[in-house]
Write a protein that holds these residues in place. Structure first.
Motif, PDB file in Angstrom:
ATOM      1  N   GLY A  21       0.807  -1.219   0.000  1.00  0.00           N
ATOM      2  CA  GLY A  21       0.000   0.000   0.000  1.00  0.00           C
ATOM      3  C   GLY A  21       0.834   1.260   0.000  1.00  0.00           C
ATOM      4  O   GLY A  21       0.566   2.203  -0.739  1.00  0.00           O
ATOM      5  N   TYR A  22       1.879   1.284   0.821  1.00  0.00           N
ATOM      6  CA  TYR A  22       2.694   2.486   0.899  1.00  0.00           C
ATOM      7  C   TYR A  22       3.435   2.749  -0.409  1.00  0.00           C
ATOM      8  O   TYR A  22       3.538   3.893  -0.846  1.00  0.00           O
ATOM      9  CB  TYR A  22       3.675   2.417   2.072  1.00  0.00           C
ATOM     10  N   SER A  23       3.898   1.704  -1.076  1.00  0.00           N
ATOM     11  CA  SER A  23       4.594   1.929  -2.352  1.00  0.00           C
ATOM     12  C   SER A  23       3.616   2.449  -3.416  1.00  0.00           C
ATOM     13  O   SER A  23       3.972   3.306  -4.225  1.00  0.00           O
ATOM     14  CB  SER A  23       5.320   0.671  -2.827  1.00  0.00           C
ATOM     15  N   ILE A  24       2.367   1.957  -3.413  1.00  0.00           N
ATOM     16  CA  ILE A  24       1.344   2.469  -4.345  1.00  0.00           C
ATOM     17  C   ILE A  24       1.037   3.923  -4.013  1.00  0.00           C
ATOM     18  O   ILE A  24       0.936   4.774  -4.911  1.00  0.00           O
ATOM     19  CB  ILE A  24       0.069   1.601  -4.294  1.00  0.00           C
ATOM     20  N   PHE A  25       0.910   4.235  -2.714  1.00  0.00           N
ATOM     21  CA  PHE A  25       0.674   5.610  -2.293  1.00  0.00           C
ATOM     22  C   PHE A  25       1.772   6.537  -2.843  1.00  0.00           C
ATOM     23  O   PHE A  25       1.480   7.594  -3.403  1.00  0.00           O
ATOM     24  CB  PHE A  25       0.606   5.698  -0.764  1.00  0.00           C
ATOM     25  N   LEU A  26       3.027   6.136  -2.676  1.00  0.00           N
ATOM     26  CA  LEU A  26       4.142   6.958  -3.154  1.00  0.00           C
ATOM     27  C   LEU A  26       4.109   7.129  -4.675  1.00  0.00           C
ATOM     28  O   LEU A  26       4.379   8.228  -5.181  1.00  0.00           O
ATOM     29  CB  LEU A  26       5.477   6.358  -2.718  1.00  0.00           C
ATOM     30  N   GLU A  27       3.795   6.067  -5.407  1.00  0.00           N
ATOM     31  CA  GLU A  27       3.696   6.169  -6.873  1.00  0.00           C
ATOM     32  C   GLU A  27       2.602   7.152  -7.274  1.00  0.00           C
ATOM     33  O   GLU A  27       2.781   7.961  -8.186  1.00  0.00           O
ATOM     34  CB  GLU A  27       3.392   4.804  -7.494  1.00  0.00           C
ATOM     35  N   LEU A  28       1.459   7.086  -6.596  1.00  0.00           N
ATOM     36  CA  LEU A  28       0.355   7.995  -6.910  1.00  0.00           C
ATOM     37  C   LEU A  28       0.723   9.440  -6.601  1.00  0.00           C
ATOM     38  O   LEU A  28       0.384  10.353  -7.359  1.00  0.00           O
ATOM     39  CB  LEU A  28      -0.905   7.581  -6.146  1.00  0.00           C
ATOM     40  N   LYS A  29       1.403   9.658  -5.489  1.00  0.00           N
ATOM     41  CA  LYS A  29       1.867  11.018  -5.149  1.00  0.00           C
ATOM     42  C   LYS A  29       2.813  11.535  -6.227  1.00  0.00           C
ATOM     43  O   LYS A  29       2.733  12.697  -6.628  1.00  0.00           O
ATOM     44  CB  LYS A  29       2.584  11.023  -3.792  1.00  0.00           C
ATOM     45  N   LYS A  30       3.686  10.667  -6.698  1.00  0.00           N
ATOM     46  CA  LYS A  30       4.686  11.052  -7.691  1.00  0.00           C
ATOM     47  C   LYS A  30       4.042  11.518  -9.001  1.00  0.00           C
ATOM     48  O   LYS A  30       4.543  12.428  -9.652  1.00  0.00           O
ATOM     49  CB  LYS A  30       5.642   9.887  -7.958  1.00  0.00           C
ATOM     50  N   ILE A  31       2.913  10.903  -9.383  1.00  0.00           N
ATOM     51  CA  ILE A  31       2.255  11.320 -10.628  1.00  0.00           C
ATOM     52  C   ILE A  31       1.245  12.449 -10.402  1.00  0.00           C
ATOM     53  O   ILE A  31       0.539  12.847 -11.322  1.00  0.00           O
ATOM     54  CB  ILE A  31       1.586  10.132 -11.363  1.00  0.00           C
ATOM     55  N   GLY A  32       1.170  12.943  -9.161  1.00  0.00           N
ATOM     56  CA  GLY A  32       0.311  14.091  -8.880  1.00  0.00           C
ATOM     57  C   GLY A  32      -1.131  13.759  -8.550  1.00  0.00           C
ATOM     58  O   GLY A  32      -1.995  14.646  -8.577  1.00  0.00           O
ATOM     59  N   ALA A  33      -1.410  12.496  -8.234  1.00  0.00           N
ATOM     60  CA  ALA A  33      -2.782  12.118  -7.883  1.00  0.00           C
ATOM     61  C   ALA A  33      -3.150  12.659  -6.507  1.00  0.00           C
ATOM     62  O   ALA A  33      -2.289  12.828  -5.648  1.00  0.00           O
ATOM     63  CB  ALA A  33      -2.923  10.596  -7.889  1.00  0.00           C
ATOM     64  N   ASN A  34      -4.419  12.922  -6.311  1.00  0.00           N
ATOM     65  CA  ASN A  34      -4.956  13.335  -5.016  1.00  0.00           C
ATOM     66  C   ASN A  34      -5.195  12.057  -4.222  1.00  0.00           C
ATOM     67  O   ASN A  34      -6.199  11.376  -4.413  1.00  0.00           O
ATOM     68  CB  ASN A  34      -6.250  14.130  -5.228  1.00  0.00           C
ATOM     69  N   VAL A  35      -4.256  11.681  -3.374  1.00  0.00           N
ATOM     70  CA  VAL A  35      -4.284  10.383  -2.699  1.00  0.00           C
ATOM     71  C   VAL A  35      -3.982  10.549  -1.217  1.00  0.00           C
ATOM     72  O   VAL A  35      -3.230  11.439  -0.825  1.00  0.00           O
ATOM     73  CB  VAL A  35      -3.278   9.400  -3.358  1.00  0.00           C
ATOM     74  N   ARG A  36      -4.604   9.685  -0.408  1.00  0.00           N
ATOM     75  CA  ARG A  36      -4.370   9.675   1.036  1.00  0.00           C
ATOM     76  C   ARG A  36      -4.118   8.242   1.483  1.00  0.00           C
ATOM     77  O   ARG A  36      -4.643   7.293   0.907  1.00  0.00           O
ATOM     78  CB  ARG A  36      -5.577  10.212   1.814  1.00  0.00           C
ATOM     79  N   GLN A  37      -3.335   8.110   2.551  1.00  0.00           N
ATOM     80  CA  GLN A  37      -3.127   6.824   3.206  1.00  0.00           C
ATOM     81  C   GLN A  37      -4.310   6.586   4.134  1.00  0.00           C
ATOM     82  O   GLN A  37      -4.765   7.516   4.809  1.00  0.00           O
ATOM     83  CB  GLN A  37      -1.854   6.856   4.040  1.00  0.00           C
ATOM     84  N   CYS A  38      -4.803   5.346   4.189  1.00  0.00           N
ATOM     85  CA  CYS A  38      -5.943   5.087   5.065  1.00  0.00           C
ATOM     86  C   CYS A  38      -5.802   3.761   5.790  1.00  0.00           C
ATOM     87  O   CYS A  38      -4.952   2.935   5.464  1.00  0.00           O
ATOM     88  CB  CYS A  38      -7.256   5.153   4.296  1.00  0.00           C
ATOM     89  N   SER A  39      -6.684   3.587   6.769  1.00  0.00           N
ATOM     90  CA  SER A  39      -6.748   2.344   7.529  1.00  0.00           C
ATOM     91  C   SER A  39      -7.496   1.291   6.715  1.00  0.00           C
ATOM     92  O   SER A  39      -7.786   1.493   5.531  1.00  0.00           O
ATOM     93  CB  SER A  39      -7.418   2.597   8.888  1.00  0.00           C
ATOM     94  N   HIS A  40      -7.847   0.237   7.354  1.00  0.00           N
ATOM     95  CA  HIS A  40      -8.402  -0.968   6.724  1.00  0.00           C
ATOM     96  C   HIS A  40      -9.588  -0.689   5.805  1.00  0.00           C
ATOM     97  O   HIS A  40     -10.559  -0.052   6.201  1.00  0.00           O
ATOM     98  CB  HIS A  40      -8.815  -1.925   7.836  1.00  0.00           C
TER      99      HIS A  40
ATOM    100  N   SER B 142       1.969  -1.901  -9.094  1.00  0.00           N
ATOM    101  CA  SER B 142       2.624  -0.782  -9.762  1.00  0.00           C
ATOM    102  C   SER B 142       1.610  -0.053 -10.631  1.00  0.00           C
ATOM    103  O   SER B 142       0.803  -0.677 -11.312  1.00  0.00           O
ATOM    104  CB  SER B 142       3.777  -1.278 -10.630  1.00  0.00           C
ATOM    105  N   LEU B 143       1.683   1.255 -10.562  1.00  0.00           N
ATOM    106  CA  LEU B 143       0.810   2.094 -11.388  1.00  0.00           C
ATOM    107  C   LEU B 143       1.642   3.018 -12.266  1.00  0.00           C
ATOM    108  O   LEU B 143       1.159   4.005 -12.777  1.00  0.00           O
ATOM    109  CB  LEU B 143      -0.126   2.922 -10.500  1.00  0.00           C
ATOM    110  N   ARG B 144       2.895   2.695 -12.446  1.00  0.00           N
ATOM    111  CA  ARG B 144       3.831   3.575 -13.148  1.00  0.00           C
ATOM    112  C   ARG B 144       3.418   3.911 -14.571  1.00  0.00           C
ATOM    113  O   ARG B 144       3.760   4.945 -15.088  1.00  0.00           O
ATOM    114  CB  ARG B 144       5.218   2.949 -13.152  1.00  0.00           C
ATOM    115  N   SER B 145       2.667   3.031 -15.203  1.00  0.00           N
ATOM    116  CA  SER B 145       2.313   3.271 -16.599  1.00  0.00           C
ATOM    117  C   SER B 145       1.084   4.163 -16.757  1.00  0.00           C
ATOM    118  O   SER B 145       0.679   4.455 -17.870  1.00  0.00           O
ATOM    119  CB  SER B 145       2.062   1.938 -17.300  1.00  0.00           C
ATOM    120  N   MET B 146       0.502   4.616 -15.660  1.00  0.00           N
ATOM    121  CA  MET B 146      -0.729   5.413 -15.749  1.00  0.00           C
ATOM    122  C   MET B 146      -0.486   6.857 -15.344  1.00  0.00           C
ATOM    123  O   MET B 146       0.417   7.151 -14.580  1.00  0.00           O
ATOM    124  CB  MET B 146      -1.791   4.826 -14.827  1.00  0.00           C
ATOM    125  N   ASN B 147      -1.340   7.729 -15.870  1.00  0.00           N
ATOM    126  CA  ASN B 147      -1.312   9.091 -15.369  1.00  0.00           C
ATOM    127  C   ASN B 147      -2.517   9.273 -14.459  1.00  0.00           C
ATOM    128  O   ASN B 147      -3.431   8.450 -14.426  1.00  0.00           O
ATOM    129  CB  ASN B 147      -1.267  10.124 -16.504  1.00  0.00           C
TER     130      ASN B 147
END
Length: 181
Positions: A113-132, A156-161
């Motif tokens: 989850g944390y690696s996906i969160f970081l990838e989304l932040k990197k592409i500029g997505a409006n994303v938050r970390q959450c509980s279960h 991995s979401l690297r191929s998406m914007n």
């Protein structure tokens, strides 16, 4: 651990989801174990007793205390006292993604989850970390609003914007379903 289980239809359904801003260190194992005042805990119980799915999120300074999403629309608020049966819903909900990083609940959620969160932040997505979010075995899990589309086994979401997240993933093996069905 990957499995051959089909994840379509495994989203945790609810008419209404509320995401409440709370520091990660206060989440506890489950919603009822979160640290907070008696007032806070009583409000959480009241919200749950009204059939609302409660999830905590690690927010940014600009975030409201809560985001409430339902089929009827969206509400953001500064106080849990604003949550009542006759809410005035807005239709202009922001595009926001919540990714489960709840490591106390399941180590896979934190790792993937944390690696996906970081990838989304990197592409500029409006994303938050959450509980279960439900479905630890499908980690990493994510819900994208306003549509309420739920995804799992994200690696991995690297191929998406950021504009095609929900559209592309709905047609992938990662789609768990819509939480509002």
């Amino acid at each position: 651990i990957e499995s051959e289980e089909n994840i379509l239809g495994t989203a945790t359904f609810s008419d209404t989801y509320i995401f409440i801003k709370l520091e990660k260190r206060n989440w506890g194992f489950g919603v009822d174990d979160a640290s907070g005042s008696d007032y806070f805990k009583n409000k959480i119980n009241e919200i749950q007793n009204n059939g609302i799915k409660v999830v905590y999120f690690h927010g940014e300074e600009r975030d409201p205390l809560f985001y409430l999403f339902s089929k009827k629309g969206f509400v953001a608020g500064a106080s849990l006292d604003e949550i009542k049966s006759n809410l005035s819903f807005n239709n202009g909900a922001p595009q926001i993604s919540f990714v489960c990083v709840h490591g106390l609940r399941d180590a896979c959620c934190a790792k993937f989850g944390y690696s996906i969160f970081l990838e989304l932040k990197k592409i500029g997505a409006n994303v938050r970390q959450c509980s279960h979010l439900g479905g630890d075995r499908f980690a990493a899990n994510m819900i994208v609003f306003p549509g309420g589309n739920c995804f799992g086994h994200l690696r991995s979401l690297r191929s998406m914007n950021k504009n095609e997240l929900s559209e592309k993933l709905v047609f992938s093996d990662n789609y768990r379903g819509c939480i509002f069905l």
